[in-house]
Write an enzyme that holds these catalytic residues in place. Sequence first.
Site, short mmCIF file in Angstrom:
data_model
loop_
_atom_site.label_atom_id
_atom_site.label_comp_id
_atom_site.label_asym_id
_atom_site.label_seq_id
_atom_site.Cartn_x
_atom_site.Cartn_y
_atom_site.Cartn_z
CB CYS A 1 63.45 53.64 33.75
SG CYS A 1 63.24 52.02 33.72
NE ARG B 1 66.86 58.01 30.62
CZ ARG B 1 67.58 58.45 31.57
NH1 ARG B 1 68.30 59.66 31.31
NH2 ARG B 1 67.74 57.88 32.62
CD1 TRP C 1 65.99 49.37 27.64
CD2 TRP C 1 66.76 48.39 29.71
NE1 TRP C 1 67.05 48.57 27.56
CE2 TRP C 1 67.50 48.00 28.53
CE3 TRP C 1 67.21 47.81 30.91
CZ2 TRP C 1 68.56 47.05 28.59
CZ3 TRP C 1 68.11 47.09 30.96
CH2 TRP C 1 68.78 46.55 29.84
CG ASN D 1 65.86 55.04 36.08
OD1 ASN D 1 66.27 54.03 36.00
ND2 ASN D 1 66.50 56.30 35.80
N GLY D 2 65.67 52.46 38.25
CA GLY D 2 66.71 51.63 39.25
C GLY D 2 66.39 50.47 39.60
CD GLU E 1 83.31 53.66 19.17
OE1 GLU E 1 83.31 52.80 20.11
OE2 GLU E 1 82.22 54.22 18.94
CE LYS F 1 79.03 53.83 17.99
NZ LYS F 1 79.52 54.37 18.96
CD GLU G 1 76.25 50.85 19.60
OE1 GLU G 1 75.61 51.15 20.35
OE2 GLU G 1 77.30 51.81 19.28
CG HIS H 1 98.38 33.85 17.07
ND1 HIS H 1 99.38 33.19 17.19
CD2 HIS H 1 98.85 35.14 16.78
CE1 HIS H 1 100.49 33.60 17.02
NE2 HIS H 1 100.29 34.88 16.67
CE LYS I 1 73.53 58.71 24.35
NZ LYS I 1 74.76 58.51 23.30
C1 F6R Z 1 77.73 52.57 22.25
C2 F6R Z 1 77.71 53.38 23.41
C3 F6R Z 1 77.78 52.43 24.54
C4 F6R Z 1 78.16 53.60 25.67
C5 F6R Z 1 78.37 52.87 27.18
C6 F6R Z 1 78.79 53.97 28.23
O1 F6R Z 1 77.67 53.31 20.79
O2 F6R Z 1 77.09 54.55 23.47
O3 F6R Z 1 78.87 51.57 24.33
O4 F6R Z 1 79.62 54.07 25.24
O5 F6R Z 1 77.13 52.46 27.53
O6 F6R Z 1 78.15 54.64 28.38
P1 F6R Z 1 78.66 56.22 28.99
O7 F6R Z 1 79.59 56.84 28.05
O8 F6R Z 1 77.37 57.10 29.13
O9 F6R Z 1 79.23 55.80 30.11
#
Ligand code: F6R
Length: 610
Positions: A2, A27, A76, A102-103, A482, A486, A489, A505, A605
């Site tokens: 949010c 976000r 959200w 938010n929360g 990673e 990427k 997602e 395995h 985000k």
């Molecule tokens: C993937 C991504 C997420 C963040 C994760 C942690 O591209 O951005 O996996 O890495 O949500 O977020 P932070 O780094 O803000 O704690």
Amino acid sequence: MCGIVGFVGEEQAAPVLLDGLARLEYRGYDSAGLAVLDREKGLQMVKSKGRLKVLSDMVDGGKTLSGTLGVGHTRWATHGEPSDTNAHPHLSNSGRIAVVHNGIIENYMEIKEFLQGQGVTFHSDTDTEVVAQLLDYYYQGDIVEATFKVIHRIEGSYALGILCADAPDQLVAARKDGPLVLGYGDGCNFTASDVTALIKYTKTVSYMEDGELAILTREGIQVYNDLNQPVEKERSTVDWDISDAEKGGYEHFMFKEIMEQPEAYRKAAFPRIRGDRVELEDLNLEDDFIRQLDRLYIVACGSSYHVGVVGKYLLERMLRRPVEVLLASEFRYADPIVDEKSLVVVISQSGETLDTMAALREARQLGARTLAIVNVMGSSIAKEADSVLYTWAGPEIAVATTKAYSTQLAVLTLLGLHFARVMDTMSQREIGEILEQMRLIPAKMEEILSHTEEIQYFASQYFNHESIFFIGRNLDYAMGLEGSLKLKEISYIHSEAYAAGELKHGTISLIEPGTLVVALATYAPLFDKAISNVVEVKSRGATVLGVTTESKREEMAKHSDSLIVIPDTHPMLLPSLAVVPLQLFAYYVALQRGCDIDKPRNLAKSVTVE
Ligand code: F6R
């Protein structure tokens, strides 16, 4: 998660609120709403499921809502599906109090039942509505007093923005475990979930602490602590501009942020490299404490956790001590074996990730020293950790992290080298060599970024695969994690990363003719082993997209259907280069598939709920 924006000033509030909400879109959200207070018309509220554009069109960009005081929200969904009714703001039954939140209010059921017993009816499925109705219940003509009562009664996490029709000149904000920044303008004042929403209007900000309540008027902002005592807030100046949070001609923030990586790496690393030494001026860990460490912990979520996985390989090699890398959501409930002799390094771009925050608190409670590698200045994690190393990457808007990953990696590498000097586990010459190579990383990234068309071409060949595997050994395995995250997602392609030696395995049974395998073989000491695994998947019909270094180009080309080549560098720095083509590959695949790259479905985000 949010997003909240609050504004009080001389100009019409709604357009300012919509502009702020647009900057918080990154976000992640599924509905949005506004409440504006006008002396004549009273409280006006509009909300809608879906994109902000729907809301904006409903009020003609804000023009049809009069009033110079208001709050806006992007939701959200946690409690209750995304819908017009569950969208914020929530109005109390008297119609005089509007709340954005938010929360998560953890004891909302108990409060709801209590209020229902008092005859209060509820209209939404949200936890937030209990705040609005409880404010009504406590309200006796003073909204600030009622807010204090409410925040003492609710449990959980909250950032709140509150309007009351009887107080047409003030906005009340409060926070606990949810980010809220205050912005000081000229004849106007702001609150928001993060600086991005208000930087267009002011660069002078302060960060609210847990338990604080703020009253915003046109003239100023007064903050109180949880004992109702006035607090003098320290103000700081944001050192980046609105242009940093805009696309600047790029189609997507993600692409812009990928391209910004060389500069971000320079900013994160170079000021901390002095000749053949690392200088971490902001690190307040005494050398004696560092020397006595017999084990290190790295705790984070998502991509930040993947930085930790790279960090484990690097730091174990540099320090000859075990490094445990743990997911924050696991660490916090694992009864971790840490004490006052331990160091727990947490990594977070946003500095607000709830699981990481909880892990940090758990570590502190057990007596461990904590060090945070964080991007967002003044964020909750940065404030609570014993020591902070900022990554100085500037605002990262795309949900999929790129430049934050690269800068976290740069800072973690420097931390390892600093510890290695203090612990005397590497020679000064070795440290100096790595630092020298680090200085060349931005230029090498630029070289990779000047050949994006090659990766775009591979993406156009492979974008319609439904399942993609990433394999590699050691640091290449960490990179595969990673690369795979990427890709999945933002493109929604099912993807897995495996330690290449682990394939036989079990996983190799999934390889069939045409399965795409991204084979990472940049790490020279294990190159031949990696090739054996490539041969194994190829002989089962896999299509191989190889990733290797310039010096292994020819050898790798023999075993790959397509090949991405990165410049050579010190083996410990390879991940900083290898990640770039993997980000680009994910980006171009998602582009081909027509995905919403900057705002992938279901993702947020900054994950401020558990
Ligand atoms: C993937 C991504 C997420 C963040 C994760 C942690 O591209 O951005 O996996 O890495 O949500 O977020 P932070 O780094 O803000 O704690």
